[in-house]
Design an enzyme around this catalytic site. Sequence first.
Site, PDB file in Angstrom:
ATOM      1  CE1 TYR A  33      -3.981  -2.278   4.865  1.00 33.63           C
ATOM      2  CE2 TYR A  33      -3.385  -0.036   4.238  1.00 33.63           C
ATOM      3  CZ  TYR A  33      -3.765  -1.330   3.880  1.00 33.63           C
ATOM      4  OH  TYR A  33      -3.916  -1.652   2.557  1.00 33.63           O
TER       5      TYR A  33
ATOM      6  CB  SER B 111      -0.896   0.027   1.248  1.00 30.43           C
ATOM      7  OG  SER B 111      -1.545   1.279   1.391  1.00 30.43           O
TER       8      SER B 111
END
Length: 260
Positions: free
Chosen positions: A155, A142
């Site tokens: 995350y 990501s």
Amino acid sequence: MPGITGRVVVVTGAGRGIGAAVARLLGRHGAQVALWDTDPVTVTEVASELDAAGVKATAVCVDVRDSAAVEAATVEVEHTLGPVDLLVNVAGMLRTGALMEFTDEEWDEIFAVNVRGVFTVSRSVAGRMARRGHGAVVTVASNAGGVPRTGMGAYAASKAASSMLTKSLGLELATQGVRCNVVSPGSTDTPMLRDMWDAAGEGATEATVRGSLDAFRVGIPLGRVGTPEQVAQAVLFLLSDQASHITLQDLYVDGGAALG
């Protein structure tokens, strides 16, 4: 696509979103696809869709956190489809919230899926590639792994770890003919993102594109959220022979959101 047709590929998290898009695209380019997911219903549906389109595909229900289950799944795939040539680590989870409010259990869970999962699968699958002297790995991480995010610290940290794990693996396996790269999407129209939008309430979609000064987050310069298929195209390229001299790289597919 050179280097894809006839190859055996494992795609984790293949039941929906980016994983399903990757499996479909690789199948269209002639790969034999092993789809791994924890949801037996969705992963079987995608595999059946590929079978109906003439793609040789098999669905395997496996939890990437479980190293014994991963090893068994690898053995099953190599028995069913043949030696695995390509691996795409997509399986992941998103849990938002301020770091100071995260519990030990929440922290451990997100790292178990996003980092341990990449490790266990890569060790099992890429280890076999290395012994055979060829292969390619792509981990879908990501852009949050390279840009701090408020409310997404756990995350972001897990995705940064999965990215560095993959590049370090690529360095270790380079002399054995295995390339390892990372694709880092930004906001992509997947069920995971839509769940986050639903939780954020009205206007969340527009705010994603526009950005938020209060959250120290720029918007998306291209003015739109990405699609799973756009991420899959980047994965396809890095797996193919067109990228035969590319390894240890992290390709951002985020419409410019990370500003570089």
